[in-house]
Design a protein around this motif. Structure first.
Motif, mmCIF file in Angstrom:
data_model
loop_
_atom_site.group_PDB
_atom_site.id
_atom_site.type_symbol
_atom_site.label_atom_id
_atom_site.label_comp_id
_atom_site.label_asym_id
_atom_site.label_seq_id
_atom_site.Cartn_x
_atom_site.Cartn_y
_atom_site.Cartn_z
ATOM 1 N N LYS A 1 0.919 -1.496 0.164
ATOM 2 C CA LYS A 1 0.009 -0.725 -0.251
ATOM 3 C C LYS A 1 0.606 1.249 0.368
ATOM 4 C CE LYS A 1 -4.095 -1.171 2.788
ATOM 5 N NZ LYS A 1 -4.161 -1.245 3.602
ATOM 6 N N LYS A 2 1.896 1.182 0.712
ATOM 7 C CA LYS A 2 2.726 2.285 0.803
ATOM 8 C C LYS A 2 3.786 2.213 -0.266
ATOM 9 C CE LYS A 2 3.999 2.758 6.165
ATOM 10 N NZ LYS A 2 4.841 2.273 7.325
ATOM 11 N N GLU B 1 2.712 1.962 -3.434
ATOM 12 C CA GLU B 1 1.323 2.438 -3.839
ATOM 13 C C GLU B 1 1.447 3.877 -4.255
ATOM 14 O OE1 GLU B 1 -2.589 0.827 -5.521
ATOM 15 O OE2 GLU B 1 -0.834 -1.079 -5.640
ATOM 16 N N LEU B 2 1.213 4.375 -2.544
ATOM 17 C CA LEU B 2 1.239 5.443 -2.379
ATOM 18 C C LEU B 2 2.176 6.471 -2.903
ATOM 19 C CD1 LEU B 2 -0.970 5.645 1.116
ATOM 20 C CD2 LEU B 2 -1.894 6.603 -1.366
ATOM 21 N N CYS B 3 3.312 6.360 -2.889
ATOM 22 C CA CYS B 3 4.969 6.255 -2.750
ATOM 23 C C CYS B 3 4.770 6.831 -4.323
ATOM 24 C CB CYS B 3 5.793 5.702 -2.227
ATOM 25 S SG CYS B 3 7.328 6.854 -2.051
ATOM 26 N N LYS B 4 4.549 5.885 -5.494
ATOM 27 C CA LYS B 4 4.559 5.841 -6.226
ATOM 28 C C LYS B 4 3.408 7.312 -6.827
ATOM 29 C CE LYS B 4 4.814 2.104 -8.288
ATOM 30 N NZ LYS B 4 4.471 0.930 -8.736
ATOM 31 N N GLN B 5 2.760 7.020 -6.732
ATOM 32 C CA GLN B 5 1.723 7.847 -7.247
ATOM 33 C C GLN B 5 1.429 9.158 -6.752
ATOM 34 O OE1 GLN B 5 -2.319 6.711 -4.659
ATOM 35 N NE2 GLN B 5 -3.809 7.559 -6.544
ATOM 36 N N ARG B 6 1.810 9.368 -5.758
ATOM 37 C CA ARG B 6 2.642 10.808 -4.807
ATOM 38 C C ARG B 6 3.529 11.466 -5.647
ATOM 39 N NH1 ARG B 6 4.788 9.679 0.304
ATOM 40 N NH2 ARG B 6 2.410 9.831 0.974
ATOM 41 N N LYS B 7 4.612 10.163 -6.310
ATOM 42 C CA LYS B 7 5.516 11.201 -7.005
ATOM 43 C C LYS B 7 4.368 11.888 -8.090
ATOM 44 C CE LYS B 7 9.890 9.223 -6.503
ATOM 45 N NZ LYS B 7 11.071 8.299 -6.829
ATOM 46 N N ARG B 8 4.119 10.582 -9.091
ATOM 47 C CA ARG B 8 3.721 11.059 -10.468
ATOM 48 C C ARG B 8 2.871 11.881 -10.301
ATOM 49 N NH1 ARG B 8 -0.468 6.913 -11.360
ATOM 50 N NH2 ARG B 8 0.857 5.382 -10.714
ATOM 51 N N LEU B 9 2.050 12.342 -9.399
ATOM 52 C CA LEU B 9 1.792 13.724 -9.123
ATOM 53 C C LEU B 9 2.182 15.238 -9.252
ATOM 54 C CD1 LEU B 9 -1.427 12.695 -6.617
ATOM 55 C CD2 LEU B 9 -1.711 13.735 -8.927
ATOM 56 N N GLN B 10 3.621 14.787 -8.374
ATOM 57 C CA GLN B 10 4.401 16.094 -8.320
ATOM 58 C C GLN B 10 5.052 16.095 -9.831
ATOM 59 O OE1 GLN B 10 7.094 14.566 -5.233
ATOM 60 N NE2 GLN B 10 6.107 15.518 -3.844
#
Length: 62
Positions: A8-9, A11-20
């Motif tokens: 989960k963590k 995936e969240l990290c990846k998502q956050r990076k993509r958003l940034q």
């Protein structure tokens, strides 16, 4: 089937990076696009002013 905490963590990290990344790209695009519009606008304004002056001269019968 519930995902593990680490998955989960990650995936969240990846998502956050993509958003940034998307945000950064958007900023860059906006910055690169902004000067052009300003230049075009000033150019158009100057051209309009010249055209108005010319038309006044033409209509004054000089």
């Amino acid at each position: 089937m519930p995902k593990s905490e680490t998955a989960k963590k990650a995936e969240l990290c990846k998502q956050r990076k993509r958003l940034q990344e998307a945000g950064k790209r958007r900023l860059v695009v906006r910055d690169s696009r902004r000067p052009w519009s300003r230049q075009n606008r000033t150019g158009n304004a100057a051209a309009r002013r010249d055209a108005r002056a010319l038309s006044q001269v033409r209509h004054s019968g000089a």
